[in-house]
Motif scaffolding. Structure first.
Motif, PDB file in Angstrom:
ATOM      1  N   PRO A  97       0.952  -0.911  -0.014  1.00  0.00           N
ATOM      2  CA  PRO A  97       0.142  -0.100   0.045  1.00  0.00           C
ATOM      3  C   PRO A  97       1.620   1.235  -0.095  1.00  0.00           C
ATOM      4  O   PRO A  97       1.891   1.237   1.031  1.00  0.00           O
ATOM      5  N   VAL A  98       0.776   2.556  -0.786  1.00  0.00           N
ATOM      6  CA  VAL A  98       1.405   3.266  -1.155  1.00  0.00           C
ATOM      7  C   VAL A  98       1.865   4.383   0.244  1.00  0.00           C
ATOM      8  O   VAL A  98       2.517   5.055   0.349  1.00  0.00           O
ATOM      9  N   LEU A  99       0.381   4.517   0.773  1.00  0.00           N
ATOM     10  CA  LEU A  99       1.169   5.170   1.839  1.00  0.00           C
ATOM     11  C   LEU A  99       1.293   4.732   3.449  1.00  0.00           C
ATOM     12  O   LEU A  99       0.715   5.087   4.649  1.00  0.00           O
ATOM     13  N   LEU A 100       1.677   3.149   3.565  1.00  0.00           N
ATOM     14  CA  LEU A 100       1.602   2.837   4.378  1.00  0.00           C
ATOM     15  C   LEU A 100       3.075   3.133   5.728  1.00  0.00           C
ATOM     16  O   LEU A 100       3.763   3.902   5.040  1.00  0.00           O
ATOM     17  N   GLY A 101       2.166   3.050   6.601  1.00  0.00           N
ATOM     18  CA  GLY A 101       2.993   3.982   7.904  1.00  0.00           C
ATOM     19  C   GLY A 101       2.312   5.805   8.586  1.00  0.00           C
ATOM     20  O   GLY A 101       3.339   6.227   9.095  1.00  0.00           O
ATOM     21  N   SER A 102       1.595   5.484   7.235  1.00  0.00           N
ATOM     22  CA  SER A 102       1.613   7.204   6.732  1.00  0.00           C
ATOM     23  C   SER A 102      -0.098   7.254   7.227  1.00  0.00           C
ATOM     24  O   SER A 102      -0.645   7.953   8.476  1.00  0.00           O
ATOM     25  N   ASP A 103      -1.302   6.269   6.210  1.00  0.00           N
ATOM     26  CA  ASP A 103      -3.122   6.480   6.228  1.00  0.00           C
ATOM     27  C   ASP A 103      -2.984   5.884   8.161  1.00  0.00           C
ATOM     28  O   ASP A 103      -2.668   4.262   7.625  1.00  0.00           O
ATOM     29  N   PRO A 104      -3.306   6.377   8.853  1.00  0.00           N
ATOM     30  CA  PRO A 104      -3.836   5.386   9.450  1.00  0.00           C
ATOM     31  C   PRO A 104      -4.899   4.128   9.431  1.00  0.00           C
ATOM     32  O   PRO A 104      -5.125   3.839  10.175  1.00  0.00           O
ATOM     33  N   ALA A 105      -5.155   4.113   8.196  1.00  0.00           N
ATOM     34  CA  ALA A 105      -6.176   3.749   7.971  1.00  0.00           C
ATOM     35  C   ALA A 105      -5.727   1.631   7.759  1.00  0.00           C
ATOM     36  O   ALA A 105      -6.217   0.937   7.666  1.00  0.00           O
ATOM     37  N   LEU A 106      -4.389   2.486   7.297  1.00  0.00           N
ATOM     38  CA  LEU A 106      -3.803   0.933   7.121  1.00  0.00           C
ATOM     39  C   LEU A 106      -2.954   0.422   8.570  1.00  0.00           C
ATOM     40  O   LEU A 106      -1.611   1.188   8.818  1.00  0.00           O
ATOM     41  N   GLY A 107      -3.501  -0.582   9.070  1.00  0.00           N
ATOM     42  CA  GLY A 107      -2.696  -1.327  10.200  1.00  0.00           C
ATOM     43  C   GLY A 107      -1.774  -1.615  10.096  1.00  0.00           C
ATOM     44  O   GLY A 107      -1.177  -2.058   8.968  1.00  0.00           O
ATOM     45  N   GLN A 108      -1.252  -1.922  11.174  1.00  0.00           N
ATOM     46  CA  GLN A 108       0.256  -2.817  11.766  1.00  0.00           C
ATOM     47  C   GLN A 108      -0.393  -4.229  11.359  1.00  0.00           C
ATOM     48  O   GLN A 108       1.062  -4.187  10.875  1.00  0.00           O
ATOM     49  N   LEU A 266      11.307  19.527   0.824  1.00  0.00           N
ATOM     50  CA  LEU A 266      10.329  19.414   0.729  1.00  0.00           C
ATOM     51  C   LEU A 266       9.236  18.253   2.222  1.00  0.00           C
ATOM     52  O   LEU A 266       8.150  18.769   2.974  1.00  0.00           O
ATOM     53  N   ALA A 267       9.452  16.966   2.132  1.00  0.00           N
ATOM     54  CA  ALA A 267       9.075  15.900   2.287  1.00  0.00           C
ATOM     55  C   ALA A 267      10.008  16.196   3.597  1.00  0.00           C
ATOM     56  O   ALA A 267       8.654  15.862   4.965  1.00  0.00           O
ATOM     57  N   GLU A 268      10.885  16.232   4.014  1.00  0.00           N
ATOM     58  CA  GLU A 268      11.075  16.675   5.669  1.00  0.00           C
ATOM     59  C   GLU A 268      11.148  17.655   6.743  1.00  0.00           C
ATOM     60  O   GLU A 268      10.452  17.927   7.452  1.00  0.00           O
ATOM     61  N   ARG A 269      10.566  19.428   5.523  1.00  0.00           N
ATOM     62  CA  ARG A 269      10.076  20.243   6.691  1.00  0.00           C
ATOM     63  C   ARG A 269       8.271  20.031   6.997  1.00  0.00           C
ATOM     64  O   ARG A 269       8.132  20.527   7.987  1.00  0.00           O
ATOM     65  N   PHE A 270       7.317  19.727   5.990  1.00  0.00           N
ATOM     66  CA  PHE A 270       6.332  19.893   5.947  1.00  0.00           C
ATOM     67  C   PHE A 270       5.430  18.160   6.147  1.00  0.00           C
ATOM     68  O   PHE A 270       4.359  17.565   7.055  1.00  0.00           O
ATOM     69  N   GLY A 271       6.439  16.956   5.177  1.00  0.00           N
ATOM     70  CA  GLY A 271       5.242  15.643   5.449  1.00  0.00           C
ATOM     71  C   GLY A 271       6.474  15.079   6.467  1.00  0.00           C
ATOM     72  O   GLY A 271       6.842  15.706   7.895  1.00  0.00           O
ATOM     73  N   ASP A 272       6.264  13.439   5.991  1.00  0.00           N
ATOM     74  CA  ASP A 272       7.209  12.723   7.347  1.00  0.00           C
ATOM     75  C   ASP A 272       7.770  12.256   6.520  1.00  0.00           C
ATOM     76  O   ASP A 272       8.708  11.607   7.812  1.00  0.00           O
TER      77      ASP A 272
END
Ligand code: SF4
Length: 416
Positions: A97-108, A266-272
């Motif tokens: 899943p492309v947003l694994l670890g960021s989108d909370p809907a993608l569980g552990q 940008l990822a460091e400044r604004f994202g995860d």
């Protein structure tokens, strides 16, 4: 490109018209900002000047000469962007899943599933898989993979994981803790019968669906409806949180090393702190606060990203073409620039520019396809693939543009 059905990896580069091509396969949580910067620096130093985004969510660096392959590969290994064992690296084709670890809907639980699948792909005791053989893991969330294909597609829904081989209508229902072992069983069946087909889809076709499941000794069922996916440039929020992700396309799916540097910042400044490569040739910045969305999108545009979903460049797909690819008869980048300048990219639907009939940039159907012919001119296919019979041939790019403008929207069904 000269070898059909084969994919370059870091340890097994492929020769093309402008030198060697290598493919970088990001890990399950994408590229860290540091990895992105290292890749940008090494691509700038050794490569053709741009990095290609592929429809398997990989990054392709091309134009390396004989002396560049060793130092480039060593730098990628030091950055943690490849496995040291070439055989393991070759088979490491796992699209998470492309947003694994960021989108909370993608569980552990998905992390444990991916651990198990990585172990399955790293196990070569049953033999070597084809270089293109890949797994796709779907977990829902705000940006599911949807219909993105893999030889084996795993979909986690509630308490079950569904495994569907490419080309099959039915799927095997498992518990989460059984899914990796079930994937291993299906892969072993493919390897045991590899003389009958080059890919899993071919084996399903050769045996028939009932025969395939009987040969596996498994009982399959009708799977639930796939998650709907709507990838698009721009910002989208995660359900129930103040964060989301920003998505940017790149002209022709080509990423300039400076743009990659800028996006890492940008990822460091604004994202995860990570960048995600997707099979839709969009780069994602996960973990962006909704309050920062407008500023991030503006900054992405400044470094060359395309953030407006309606931008015609997002509907124009092109392979490297000549002079980069030895099989190409036309300069696809120059042709794309000309089509844009002439306002010939249809307002709806995909326009696929292919340097030859192989159609590497988009194996599925597009509203319109321009295919380079041996005479250096174009054939026009409507609602098909680069391999289909063209409706018109021998066109200059200006003549092709006139035909496209005359009909307005690209026509026909499209597939990934
Ligand atoms: S489609 Fe493009 S990249 Fe693929 S072989 Fe033909 S010219 Fe090369």
């Amino acid at each position: 490109m000269t070898v059909r059905g084969w994919c370059p990896s870091l340890a097994e580069p492929m020769r093309s018209g402008d030198g060697w091509i290598v493919r970088i396969k990001p890990r399950r949580h994408g590229l860290s900002a540091a990895q992105a910067r290292r890749l940008a620096a090494e691509a700038r130093r050794w490569g053709a000047g741009w990095i290609g985004l592929t429809n398997r969510a990989n990054l392709q660096v091309r134009g390396l000469d004989d002396g560049a392959i060793g130092p480039f590969a060593a730098a990628m290994l030091r950055a943690g962007l490849a496995e040291a064992d070439p055989a393991v690296e070759r088979q490491r084709n796992l699209l998470p899943p492309v947003l694994l670890g960021s989108d909370p809907a993608l569980g552990q639980r998905l992390e444990a599933l991916l651990d198990g699948l990585e172990a399955v792909l790293g196990d070569r005791s049953a033999g070597a898989l084809p270089g293109k053989f890949g797994l796709t893991v779907e977990g829902g969330g705000v940006l599911p993979l949807g219909e993105v294909a893999g030889d084996l597609h795993l979909r986690a829904v509630g308490d079950a994981v569904w495994l569907r081989p490419d080309g099959a209508r039915l799927a095997l229902r498992c518990r989460w803790d059984e899914a990796a072992e079930a994937a291993s069983r299906l892969i072993r069946l493919f390897l045991d019968r590899r003389g009958e087909a080059r890919r899993l889809r071919g084996l399903v076709s050769a045996l028939g669906e009932d025969g395939f499941w009987a040969a596996a000794g498994l009982v399959a069922e009708q799977p639930p409806t796939p998650f709907a996916s709507a990838p698009a440039a721009g910002f989208r929020g995660y359900a129930g949180t103040a964060r989301g992700f920003a998505a940017a396309g790149l002209p022709l799916g080509r990423l300039d090393p400076e743009a990659l540097d800028g996006m890492a910042t940008l990822a460091e400044r604004f994202g995860d702190g990570t960048l995600r490569v997707t099979p839709w040739r969009l780069l994602l910045l996960p973990g962006v606060a909704r309050a920062d969305a407008a500023e991030v999108l503006q900054r992405l545009r400044r470094v060359g990203g395309i953030t407006e979903a309606a931008d015609p460049r997002l509907r124009l797909l092109a392979c490297p073409g000549a002079p980069h690819c030895a099989s190409g008869t036309v300069d696809t980048a120059a042709a794309a620039a000309r089509l844009l300048a002439l306002g010939a990219v249809p307002a709806r639907g995909l326009l696929h520019l292919s340097g030859c009939g192989k159609g590497c940039a988009h194996p599925g159907t597009a509203g319109a396809v321009l295919v380079g012919g041996a005479d250096g001119r174009y054939g026009l296919v409507r609602g098909g693939t680069a391999r289909d019979l063209p409706a018109a041939v021998g066109l200059t790019i200006e003549e092709a543009a006139s035909l496209l403008r005359a009909t307005g929207d690209a026509e026909g069904q499209e597939t990934a």
